[in-house]
Design a protein around this motif. Sequence first.
Motif, PDB file in Angstrom:
ATOM      1  N   ALA A   1     -22.937 -17.489 -12.832  1.00 18.33           N
ATOM      2  CA  ALA A   1     -22.335 -18.472 -12.065  1.00 18.33           C
ATOM      3  C   ALA A   1     -23.116 -19.230 -11.146  1.00 18.33           C
ATOM      4  CB  ALA A   1     -21.031 -17.708 -11.259  1.00 18.33           C
ATOM      5  N   LYS A   2     -23.167 -20.537 -11.259  1.00 21.78           N
ATOM      6  CA  LYS A   2     -24.229 -21.185 -10.494  1.00 21.78           C
ATOM      7  C   LYS A   2     -23.273 -21.882  -9.176  1.00 21.78           C
ATOM      8  CE  LYS A   2     -27.509 -22.626 -13.941  1.00 21.78           C
ATOM      9  NZ  LYS A   2     -27.642 -21.553 -14.476  1.00 21.78           N
ATOM     10  N   ARG A   3     -23.505 -21.105  -8.189  1.00 22.36           N
ATOM     11  CA  ARG A   3     -23.063 -21.409  -6.989  1.00 22.36           C
ATOM     12  C   ARG A   3     -23.799 -21.344  -5.690  1.00 22.36           C
ATOM     13  NH1 ARG A   3     -16.895 -19.709  -5.915  1.00 22.36           N
ATOM     14  NH2 ARG A   3     -16.167 -19.481  -8.100  1.00 22.36           N
ATOM     15  N   PRO A   4     -23.735 -22.400  -4.740  1.00 14.47           N
ATOM     16  CA  PRO A   4     -24.782 -22.255  -3.634  1.00 14.47           C
ATOM     17  C   PRO A   4     -24.381 -20.910  -2.755  1.00 14.47           C
ATOM     18  CG  PRO A   4     -23.329 -23.857  -3.386  1.00 14.47           C
ATOM     19  CD  PRO A   4     -22.888 -23.433  -4.661  1.00 14.47           C
ATOM     20  N   VAL A   5     -25.398 -20.550  -2.119  1.00 12.24           N
ATOM     21  CA  VAL A   5     -24.775 -19.213  -1.168  1.00 12.24           C
ATOM     22  C   VAL A   5     -25.450 -19.715   0.257  1.00 12.24           C
ATOM     23  CG1 VAL A   5     -25.688 -16.803  -0.359  1.00 12.24           C
ATOM     24  CG2 VAL A   5     -25.712 -17.515  -2.899  1.00 12.24           C
ATOM     25  N   TRP A   6     -24.018 -19.930   0.940  1.00 15.70           N
ATOM     26  CA  TRP A   6     -24.406 -20.253   2.375  1.00 15.70           C
ATOM     27  C   TRP A   6     -24.442 -19.074   3.203  1.00 15.70           C
ATOM     28  CZ3 TRP A   6     -19.683 -24.229   3.541  1.00 15.70           C
ATOM     29  CH2 TRP A   6     -20.304 -25.553   2.636  1.00 15.70           C
TER      30      TRP A   6
ATOM     31  N   VAL B   1     -17.057 -10.216  -1.628  1.00 14.95           N
ATOM     32  CA  VAL B   1     -18.071 -11.330  -2.018  1.00 14.95           C
ATOM     33  C   VAL B   1     -17.022 -12.503  -2.672  1.00 14.95           C
ATOM     34  CG1 VAL B   1     -20.259 -12.088  -2.950  1.00 14.95           C
ATOM     35  CG2 VAL B   1     -19.944  -9.601  -2.490  1.00 14.95           C
ATOM     36  N   SER B   2     -16.057 -11.994  -3.677  1.00 16.52           N
ATOM     37  CA  SER B   2     -15.411 -12.841  -4.331  1.00 16.52           C
ATOM     38  C   SER B   2     -14.492 -13.813  -3.390  1.00 16.52           C
ATOM     39  CB  SER B   2     -14.620 -12.071  -5.075  1.00 16.52           C
ATOM     40  OG  SER B   2     -13.709 -12.800  -5.848  1.00 16.52           O
ATOM     41  N   ALA B   3     -14.100 -12.974  -2.357  1.00 15.84           N
ATOM     42  CA  ALA B   3     -13.170 -13.572  -1.289  1.00 15.84           C
ATOM     43  C   ALA B   3     -13.826 -14.579  -0.461  1.00 15.84           C
ATOM     44  CB  ALA B   3     -12.407 -12.624  -0.276  1.00 15.84           C
ATOM     45  N   SER B   4     -15.168 -14.274  -0.418  1.00 20.76           N
ATOM     46  CA  SER B   4     -15.987 -15.239   0.540  1.00 20.76           C
ATOM     47  C   SER B   4     -16.362 -16.337  -0.261  1.00 20.76           C
ATOM     48  CB  SER B   4     -17.415 -14.502   1.137  1.00 20.76           C
ATOM     49  OG  SER B   4     -18.227 -14.663   0.064  1.00 20.76           O
ATOM     50  N   SER B   5     -15.947 -16.511  -1.506  1.00 20.76           N
ATOM     51  CA  SER B   5     -16.279 -17.713  -2.479  1.00 20.76           C
ATOM     52  C   SER B   5     -15.049 -18.567  -2.791  1.00 20.76           C
ATOM     53  CB  SER B   5     -17.029 -17.233  -3.644  1.00 20.76           C
ATOM     54  OG  SER B   5     -16.487 -16.704  -4.247  1.00 20.76           O
ATOM     55  N   LYS B   6     -13.905 -18.392  -1.986  1.00 22.91           N
ATOM     56  CA  LYS B   6     -12.849 -19.147  -2.656  1.00 22.91           C
ATOM     57  C   LYS B   6     -13.036 -20.365  -2.503  1.00 22.91           C
ATOM     58  CE  LYS B   6      -9.474 -15.915  -3.370  1.00 22.91           C
ATOM     59  NZ  LYS B   6     -10.413 -14.961  -3.775  1.00 22.91           N
ATOM     60  N   LEU B   7     -13.847 -20.976  -1.415  1.00 20.54           N
ATOM     61  CA  LEU B   7     -13.988 -22.551  -1.280  1.00 20.54           C
ATOM     62  C   LEU B   7     -15.174 -23.008  -2.187  1.00 20.54           C
ATOM     63  CD1 LEU B   7     -13.463 -22.539   2.469  1.00 20.54           C
ATOM     64  CD2 LEU B   7     -11.829 -23.190   0.760  1.00 20.54           C
ATOM     65  N   GLY B   8     -15.569 -22.363  -2.954  1.00 23.40           N
ATOM     66  CA  GLY B   8     -16.833 -22.608  -3.922  1.00 23.40           C
ATOM     67  C   GLY B   8     -18.268 -22.001  -3.659  1.00 23.40           C
ATOM     68  N   PRO B   9     -18.919 -22.369  -2.458  1.00 27.42           N
ATOM     69  CA  PRO B   9     -20.000 -21.521  -2.060  1.00 27.42           C
ATOM     70  C   PRO B   9     -19.804 -20.195  -1.727  1.00 27.42           C
ATOM     71  CG  PRO B   9     -19.723 -23.201  -0.440  1.00 27.42           C
ATOM     72  CD  PRO B   9     -18.487 -23.286  -1.454  1.00 27.42           C
ATOM     73  N   VAL B  10     -20.777 -19.329  -1.762  1.00 26.97           N
ATOM     74  CA  VAL B  10     -20.674 -17.784  -1.472  1.00 26.97           C
ATOM     75  C   VAL B  10     -21.188 -17.884  -0.002  1.00 26.97           C
ATOM     76  CG1 VAL B  10     -21.138 -15.499  -1.861  1.00 26.97           C
ATOM     77  CG2 VAL B  10     -21.215 -16.945  -3.771  1.00 26.97           C
ATOM     78  N   ILE B  11     -19.979 -17.376   1.055  1.00 24.15           N
ATOM     79  CA  ILE B  11     -20.322 -17.518   2.356  1.00 24.15           C
ATOM     80  C   ILE B  11     -20.672 -16.119   2.853  1.00 24.15           C
ATOM     81  CG2 ILE B  11     -19.886 -18.293   4.378  1.00 24.15           C
ATOM     82  CD1 ILE B  11     -17.912 -20.328   3.028  1.00 24.15           C
TER      83      ILE B  11
END
Length: 254
Positions: free
Chosen positions: A212-217, A147-157
């Motif tokens: 953490a407040k990040r969008p989930v894509w 999950v952490s690696a999928s959020s390197k660019l900001g949103p959790v993808i």
Amino acid sequence: MTENANKTVLVTGASGTLGSAVVPVLEKAGYRVRPMSRHAKPGWVVGDLRTGEGLAEAVEGVDVIVHLASSAGKPRQTDVEGTERLLAVAKPAGVRHVLYISINGLDRVPFGYYQAKLDTEKVVQRSGSPYTILRAAQFHPFVEMLVSASSKLGPVIIDPSWRVQPVAIEDVAGRIAELLAVPPTGQIIEYAGPQVITFDEIARSWLTARRAKRPVWRLRIPGRMAKAVRDGALTTPATTTGTRSWEDYLATKY
Ligand SMILES: NC(=O)c1ccc[n+]([C@@H]2O[C@H](COP(=O)([O-])OP(=O)(O)OC[C@H]3O[C@@H](n4cnc5c(N)ncnc54)[C@H](OP(=O)(O)O)[C@@H]3O)[C@@H](O)[C@H]2O)c1
């Protein structure tokens, strides 16, 4: 003195995520534990599965091998051929139980590393040494790393429909100790955590735990491997499971 005090257990991969939990559990159970690494440390044996260096010395006087070492980068040379090298010296040395750690569902998910682990299982089965193969589900820290690696660019993808049954490292270490307390089963045993959980739930609970407040894509990852994980290939109907959930892991860590 317990009966275990007479048994020497070689632990390959003792420095790894799982190995670091397994060594103290086996020491507590009274075994003489011999951790193995490619790197010299006091009280450890040096052994390299890829070159074969040190393996004959490592298995000398050993009763049981808990074989955890693995390399996702070079699995053919390390896991498949390395295990052949290790078990070729283990049998003449009189090793009475080889416990190999494998991965749940690896025969249901088309992925190069999993194929190498499946081939390694066959090496263990053909080795002539008494064995038990424990297929564990994804460890909590590994799922977090995904999950952490999928959020390197900001949103959790993530693919929200991916289904996993993650397991605590401590539970796997405990299961290994249980399986060493009984004769080699000569079987493949699946083992996972107490709940099946989607990546949607994993991403949301991970963000909440870290405040953490990040969008989930959410996207549907293409390909056969992603489909197999959506279909639950990494989960198991096995009824003996770990007790610590993903939420427990997050609560302890954050
Ligand atoms: N991660 C998961 O979610 C998961 C799930 C189910 C099963 N598993 C399996 O559980 C086992 C342990 O996983 P892990 O995540 O704890 O692994 P890890 O942290 O990546 O550790 C790998 C270990 O392998 C050793 N190693 C690597 N190359 C070696 C070589 N050429 N010769 C000897 N040792 C070598 C390393 O020891 P040194 O660097 O000290 O030499 C290290 O201790 C693996 O077999 C893995 O397939 C993992």
